[in-house]
Scaffold this motif. Structure first.
Motif, PDB file in Angstrom:
ATOM      1  N   GLN A 113       1.106   3.032  10.041  1.00  0.00           N
ATOM      2  CA  GLN A 113       1.799   3.428   8.808  1.00  0.00           C
ATOM      3  C   GLN A 113       1.660   4.928   8.581  1.00  0.00           C
ATOM      4  N   GLU A 153     -14.343  -1.600  -4.232  1.00  0.00           N
ATOM      5  CA  GLU A 153     -13.381  -1.722  -3.132  1.00  0.00           C
ATOM      6  C   GLU A 153     -13.194  -0.391  -2.401  1.00  0.00           C
ATOM      7  N   ASN A 187      -2.398  -2.335   9.909  1.00  0.00           N
ATOM      8  CA  ASN A 187      -1.667  -1.377  10.744  1.00  0.00           C
ATOM      9  C   ASN A 187      -1.566  -0.013  10.034  1.00  0.00           C
ATOM     10  N   SER A 188      -2.618   0.329   9.286  1.00  0.00           N
ATOM     11  CA  SER A 188      -2.532   1.557   8.483  1.00  0.00           C
ATOM     12  C   SER A 188      -2.478   2.824   9.342  1.00  0.00           C
ATOM     13  N   HIS A 241       0.855  -1.191   0.000  1.00  0.00           N
ATOM     14  CA  HIS A 241       0.000   0.000   0.000  1.00  0.00           C
ATOM     15  C   HIS A 241       0.889   1.238   0.000  1.00  0.00           C
ATOM     16  N   LEU A 273      -3.229  -6.775  -2.485  1.00  0.00           N
ATOM     17  CA  LEU A 273      -2.501  -8.042  -2.462  1.00  0.00           C
ATOM     18  C   LEU A 273      -1.662  -8.204  -3.726  1.00  0.00           C
ATOM     19  N   ILE A 275      -7.699  -0.153   8.782  1.00  0.00           N
ATOM     20  CA  ILE A 275      -7.416  -1.534   8.379  1.00  0.00           C
ATOM     21  C   ILE A 275      -5.955  -1.877   8.657  1.00  0.00           C
ATOM     22  N   PHE A 296      -5.127   2.760   2.932  1.00  0.00           N
ATOM     23  CA  PHE A 296      -4.392   3.380   1.827  1.00  0.00           C
ATOM     24  C   PHE A 296      -4.651   2.582   0.546  1.00  0.00           C
ATOM     25  N   GLU A 352      -2.530  -2.296  -8.306  1.00  0.00           N
ATOM     26  CA  GLU A 352      -3.588  -2.005  -7.331  1.00  0.00           C
ATOM     27  C   GLU A 352      -3.901  -0.509  -7.298  1.00  0.00           C
ATOM     28  N   GLU A 401      -7.468   1.092  -8.003  1.00  0.00           N
ATOM     29  CA  GLU A 401      -8.209   1.730  -6.904  1.00  0.00           C
ATOM     30  C   GLU A 401      -8.311   3.242  -7.028  1.00  0.00           C
ATOM     31  N   GLY A 425      -3.778   0.319  -2.569  1.00  0.00           N
ATOM     32  CA  GLY A 425      -2.827  -0.782  -2.672  1.00  0.00           C
ATOM     33  C   GLY A 425      -3.573  -2.077  -2.488  1.00  0.00           C
ATOM     34  N   ARG A 459     -12.834   2.182   2.741  1.00  0.00           N
ATOM     35  CA  ARG A 459     -12.881   0.920   2.017  1.00  0.00           C
ATOM     36  C   ARG A 459     -14.288   0.332   2.018  1.00  0.00           C
TER      37      ARG A 459
HETATM   38  P1  GTP Z   1      -8.908  -7.582  -3.330  1.00  0.00           P
HETATM   39  O1  GTP Z   1      -8.515  -7.239  -4.717  1.00  0.00           O
HETATM   40  O2  GTP Z   1     -10.376  -7.494  -3.058  1.00  0.00           O
HETATM   41  O3  GTP Z   1      -8.306  -8.843  -2.830  1.00  0.00           O
HETATM   42  O4  GTP Z   1      -8.317  -6.443  -2.357  1.00  0.00           O
HETATM   43  P2  GTP Z   1      -6.885  -5.822  -2.415  1.00  0.00           P
HETATM   44  O5  GTP Z   1      -6.003  -6.670  -3.249  1.00  0.00           O
HETATM   45  O6  GTP Z   1      -7.039  -4.395  -2.776  1.00  0.00           O
HETATM   46  O7  GTP Z   1      -6.377  -5.999  -0.912  1.00  0.00           O
HETATM   47  P3  GTP Z   1      -6.450  -4.987   0.289  1.00  0.00           P
HETATM   48  O8  GTP Z   1      -6.115  -3.590  -0.105  1.00  0.00           O
HETATM   49  O9  GTP Z   1      -7.713  -5.200   1.004  1.00  0.00           O
HETATM   50  O10 GTP Z   1      -5.209  -5.478   1.164  1.00  0.00           O
HETATM   51  C1  GTP Z   1      -5.063  -6.837   1.570  1.00  0.00           C
HETATM   52  C2  GTP Z   1      -4.947  -6.895   3.072  1.00  0.00           C
HETATM   53  O11 GTP Z   1      -3.980  -5.969   3.523  1.00  0.00           O
HETATM   54  C3  GTP Z   1      -6.248  -6.494   3.783  1.00  0.00           C
HETATM   55  O12 GTP Z   1      -7.059  -7.577   4.046  1.00  0.00           O
HETATM   56  C4  GTP Z   1      -5.749  -5.872   5.051  1.00  0.00           C
HETATM   57  O13 GTP Z   1      -5.506  -6.838   6.030  1.00  0.00           O
HETATM   58  C5  GTP Z   1      -4.455  -5.260   4.652  1.00  0.00           C
HETATM   59  N1  GTP Z   1      -4.576  -3.831   4.285  1.00  0.00           N
HETATM   60  C6  GTP Z   1      -5.420  -3.251   3.416  1.00  0.00           C
HETATM   61  N2  GTP Z   1      -5.198  -1.932   3.309  1.00  0.00           N
HETATM   62  C7  GTP Z   1      -4.185  -1.668   4.119  1.00  0.00           C
HETATM   63  C8  GTP Z   1      -3.481  -0.489   4.448  1.00  0.00           C
HETATM   64  O14 GTP Z   1      -3.732   0.618   3.986  1.00  0.00           O
HETATM   65  N3  GTP Z   1      -2.481  -0.647   5.326  1.00  0.00           N
HETATM   66  C9  GTP Z   1      -2.180  -1.831   5.869  1.00  0.00           C
HETATM   67  N4  GTP Z   1      -1.192  -1.886   6.735  1.00  0.00           N
HETATM   68  N5  GTP Z   1      -2.810  -2.943   5.598  1.00  0.00           N
HETATM   69  C10 GTP Z   1      -3.790  -2.873   4.735  1.00  0.00           C
END
Ligand code: GTP
Ligand code: MN
Ligand code: MN
Ligand code: MN
Ligand code: MN
Ligand code: MN
Length: 210
Positions: free
Chosen positions: A182, A148, A178-179, A37, A74, A176, A70, A88, A92, A72, A63
């Motif tokens: 962060q 999302e 540890n944002s 992220h 997976l 979400i 933030f 990502e 997003e 970003g 979200r």
């Molecule tokens: P999908 O495409 O639906 O899978 O979502 P994504 O790929 O955008 O994943 P997401 O941004 O939800 O991030 C994956 C995981 O990271 C989440 O389930 C949270 O546990 C964690 N996460 C999400 N956003 C943040 C962030 O801004 N900071 C931190 N530290 N963790 C985050």
């Protein structure tokens, strides 16, 4: 390194995330899920209402699950962290990776959660205020807007005269992963907030709950 300094900020939930070396984590935790992220921000020295200093504009969002976070996500299997982050961020917030490429030098911190087997890599990019406003207003045309991502938000970095409205109240939102850590760690790293300002905001933030 800076993240270690900030460990005392950690709430119980945030403390499930331990600081880890970026490069080593990619080698040592191949079987874990990795996510990346980024904090996009612009310095903003404008004062408003004759007293409050904006300091900076930081882009976060609400979200789909109601948490703040933030942009970003997976990293896919076989994808590098940087390529996954760019993908990502394009999905997003609609940011064109060729205009705003992320590099390894933009890396700020990495944390690992052994319980959930998730490694979180965090990057930051400073842009000019005009660029910030442009990409913020473009967000609503992104593929994931309304799915999302439900809405952009800026972070109030000031505290009002009463000592709690502004950053302390904002920090009481649900963040979400540890944002929240962060956010504060990165604001410290880029001198957007001083250590004292962060400590005071956290203290005021905790007082609101007690
Ligand atoms: P999908 O495409 O639906 O899978 O979502 P994504 O790929 O955008 O994943 P997401 O941004 O939800 O991030 C994956 C995981 O990271 C989440 O389930 C949270 O546990 C964690 N996460 C999400 N956003 C943040 C962030 O801004 N900071 C931190 N530290 N963790 C985050
Ligand atoms: Mn009004
Ligand atoms: Mn996503
Ligand atoms: Mn995401
Ligand atoms: Mn994804
Ligand atoms: Mn997705």
């Amino acid at each position: 390194m800076t993240s270690v300094v900030m460990n005392h900020f950690a709430t119980n939930f945030e403390s499930d995330y331990e600081p880890i070396d970026f490069k080593n984590s990619l080698e040592d935790f191949k079987e874990f899920q990795h996510a990346a992220h980024a904090m996009i921000f612009a310095r903003d020295t404008e004062r408003f209402w004759n007293a409050l200093e904006k300091k900076a504009q930081i882009l976060m969002h609400i979200r789909f699950d109601g948490y703040l976070g933030f942009p970003g996500g997976l990293i896919d299997k076989g994808e590098s962290v940087l390529v996954g982050l760019q993908r990502e961020i394009q999905e997003e917030i609609g940011l064109d990776p060729t205009c705003f490429p992320f590099a390894n030098s933009d890396h700020v911190s990495s944390h690992i959660n052994y319980k959930t087997k998730l490694a979180l890599h965090f990057f930051a990019k400073e842009v000019a205020l005009e660029e910030f406003k442009m990409l913020e207003s473009n967000m609503m045309t992104s593929k994931e807007f309304g799915v999302e991502v439900l809405g952009p938000t800026r972070v109030p970095l000031y505290t009002m005269e009463d000592g709690y409205r502004g950053l302390p109240v904002f920090l009481n939102n649900m963040f979400i992963g540890n944002s929240r850590h962060q956010l504060l760690n990165c604001a410290l790293k880029f001198n957007l907030l001083t250590k004292q300002e962060i400590d005071e905001a956290l203290e005021a933030s905790n007082r609101i709950n007690n």
